[in-house]
Scaffold this motif. Structure first.
Motif, PDB file in Angstrom:
ATOM      1  N   LYS A   1       0.751  -1.313  -0.158  1.00  0.00           N
ATOM      2  CA  LYS A   1       0.111  -0.010   0.031  1.00  0.00           C
ATOM      3  C   LYS A   1       0.903   1.323  -0.061  1.00  0.00           C
ATOM      4  N   ILE A   2       1.961   1.436   0.979  1.00  0.00           N
ATOM      5  CA  ILE A   2       2.778   2.526   0.812  1.00  0.00           C
ATOM      6  C   ILE A   2       3.611   2.569  -0.364  1.00  0.00           C
ATOM      7  N   ILE A   3       4.232   1.449  -0.842  1.00  0.00           N
ATOM      8  CA  ILE A   3       4.888   1.561  -2.107  1.00  0.00           C
ATOM      9  C   ILE A   3       3.979   1.797  -3.177  1.00  0.00           C
ATOM     10  N   GLY A   4       3.044   1.173  -3.132  1.00  0.00           N
ATOM     11  CA  GLY A   4       1.835   1.596  -4.334  1.00  0.00           C
ATOM     12  C   GLY A   4       1.678   2.881  -4.550  1.00  0.00           C
ATOM     13  N   ASN A   5       1.391   3.660  -3.069  1.00  0.00           N
ATOM     14  CA  ASN A   5       1.037   5.108  -3.215  1.00  0.00           C
ATOM     15  C   ASN A   5       2.068   5.903  -3.576  1.00  0.00           C
ATOM     16  N   ARG A   6       3.323   5.484  -3.203  1.00  0.00           N
ATOM     17  CA  ARG A   6       4.572   6.247  -3.588  1.00  0.00           C
ATOM     18  C   ARG A   6       4.807   6.454  -5.020  1.00  0.00           C
ATOM     19  N   ILE A   7       4.720   5.116  -5.856  1.00  0.00           N
ATOM     20  CA  ILE A   7       4.932   4.880  -6.941  1.00  0.00           C
ATOM     21  C   ILE A   7       3.796   5.155  -8.109  1.00  0.00           C
ATOM     22  N   GLN A   8       2.703   5.250  -7.267  1.00  0.00           N
ATOM     23  CA  GLN A   8       1.200   5.251  -8.069  1.00  0.00           C
ATOM     24  C   GLN A   8       0.884   4.136  -8.558  1.00  0.00           C
ATOM     25  N   ASN A   9       1.246   3.012  -8.023  1.00  0.00           N
ATOM     26  CA  ASN A   9       0.558   1.592  -9.053  1.00  0.00           C
ATOM     27  C   ASN A   9      -0.352   0.953  -7.846  1.00  0.00           C
ATOM     28  N   PRO A  10      -1.398   0.608  -8.097  1.00  0.00           N
ATOM     29  CA  PRO A  10      -2.386  -0.379  -7.326  1.00  0.00           C
ATOM     30  C   PRO A  10      -1.562  -1.346  -6.571  1.00  0.00           C
ATOM     31  N   MET A  11      -2.280  -1.685  -5.288  1.00  0.00           N
ATOM     32  CA  MET A  11      -1.515  -2.526  -4.425  1.00  0.00           C
ATOM     33  C   MET A  11      -1.437  -3.874  -4.949  1.00  0.00           C
ATOM     34  N   TRP A  12      -2.451  -4.368  -5.781  1.00  0.00           N
ATOM     35  CA  TRP A  12      -2.259  -5.840  -6.290  1.00  0.00           C
ATOM     36  C   TRP A  12      -1.007  -5.907  -7.254  1.00  0.00           C
ATOM     37  N   MET A  13      -1.104  -4.829  -8.297  1.00  0.00           N
ATOM     38  CA  MET A  13       0.150  -4.868  -9.127  1.00  0.00           C
ATOM     39  C   MET A  13       1.365  -4.881  -8.157  1.00  0.00           C
ATOM     40  N   THR A  14       1.744  -4.363  -7.176  1.00  0.00           N
ATOM     41  CA  THR A  14       2.827  -4.159  -6.488  1.00  0.00           C
ATOM     42  C   THR A  14       3.030  -5.784  -5.897  1.00  0.00           C
ATOM     43  N   LEU A  15       1.988  -6.283  -5.313  1.00  0.00           N
ATOM     44  CA  LEU A  15       2.003  -7.741  -4.703  1.00  0.00           C
ATOM     45  C   LEU A  15       2.296  -8.586  -6.118  1.00  0.00           C
ATOM     46  N   LEU A  16       1.722  -8.580  -6.987  1.00  0.00           N
ATOM     47  CA  LEU A  16       2.208  -9.503  -8.012  1.00  0.00           C
ATOM     48  C   LEU A  16       3.472  -9.429  -8.603  1.00  0.00           C
ATOM     49  N   GLY A  17       4.099  -8.113  -8.566  1.00  0.00           N
ATOM     50  CA  GLY A  17       5.465  -7.903  -8.914  1.00  0.00           C
ATOM     51  C   GLY A  17       6.415  -8.382  -7.863  1.00  0.00           C
ATOM     52  N   LEU A  18       5.907  -8.262  -6.711  1.00  0.00           N
ATOM     53  CA  LEU A  18       6.791  -9.056  -5.608  1.00  0.00           C
ATOM     54  C   LEU A  18       6.884 -10.592  -5.971  1.00  0.00           C
ATOM     55  N   ILE A  19       5.867 -11.033  -6.148  1.00  0.00           N
ATOM     56  CA  ILE A  19       5.684 -12.674  -6.441  1.00  0.00           C
ATOM     57  C   ILE A  19       6.534 -13.131  -7.798  1.00  0.00           C
TER      58      ILE A  19
END
Length: 251
Positions: free
Chosen positions: A188-206
């Motif tokens: 959520k924090i990184i997603g807000n910082r880089i303006q990406n949705p939370m699910w996209m950041t999680l999928l990126g981590l996986i």
């Protein structure tokens, strides 16, 4: 000398595990591989990682001193040559990637602060030894994405083992739970910082973990932000204005 040594040992009723030079060499080689093979492999990996760290430090210092790729641009006969243009494009993209890394690491400071607060409350509540030092180390380790949590958790659990097994298991359970919850908070924090949705950041981590393991998880948010910034600078052709051949012929 080996036959004499074998004969002398037999006179004392001592049976040696070798009878000639070849058997002795085979025995030494097998023992060395069994006992020192793992150590040698670990030593090789350690030296390789140390070399990478040293090279990375030299590259970083060199870039800080002078980040110019083409240092002899004025000596080129043709100013707009392929090498200079390619170097400029690489430099622009490197600068954009650095900005993405800077943006994500700024969010990592916020994440590390939140993690340090919760961990500090737990350590103080259970009366952990050296809790002040552990809080400082937790914040410093937390500046490293993903890997920092592993380092700080290891330190806390090891300190708990010096007290008793209950402290260690309790700390391990708390850290596992809070860091599983922090996966969503981090996204959520990184997603807000880089303006990406939370699910996209999680999928990126996986996806990063599957492709490159731990380094992939560290680089995933940075690469997501870089891809977004890079593709946002490119203009797409308006396909609506282009008519299909059949329609154009009918018109």
């Amino acid at each position: 000398l080996i036959p004499k040594l074998v004969e002398y040992a037999a006179g004392w009723n001592v049976e040696l595990p070798f009878k000639d030079l070849q058997e002795l060499l085979s025995l030494v080689r097998i023992e060395a591989l069994e006992r020192f093979g793992l150590v040698g492999m670990l030593g090789t990996n350690l030296l390789r990682q140390v070399a990478f760290v040293v090279i990375g430090m030299v590259v970083a210092i060199s870039l800080f001193h002078n980040a110019t790729i083409v240092i002899d641009r004025d000596n080129h006969t043709l100013k707009n040559n392929l090498y200079s243009i390619t170097a400029d494009e690489i430099g622009n993209r490197f600068e954009l990637f650095y900005k993405s890394f800077h943006t994500v690491m700024g969010a990592q400071i916020i994440i590390s602060s939140i993690n340090t607060v919760f961990t500090g409350i737990f350590l103080f509540a259970v009366g952990y030894p050296y809790w002040q030092l552990l809080i400082v180390l937790t914040f410093l380790c937390g500046l490293l994405p993903i890997l920092g949590n592993i380092l700080s958790n290891t330190l806390i659990v090891c300190v708990g083992l010096t007290v008793d097994i209950q402290h260690a298991l309790g700390a391990l359970a708390f850290l596992v739970v809070i860091h599983k919850l922090e996966y969503f908070l981090n996204s959520k924090i990184i997603g807000n910082r880089i303006q990406n949705p939370m699910w996209m950041t999680l999928l990126g981590l996986i996806l990063g973990e599957r492709l490159m393991c731990l380094p992939g998880m560290i680089l995933a948010p940075v690469i997501l932000h870089y891809i977004k910034m890079e593709t946002s600078r490119l203009a797409a052709e308006d396909a609506v204005t282009a008519q299909p051949p059949a329609e154009a012929k009918a018109a």
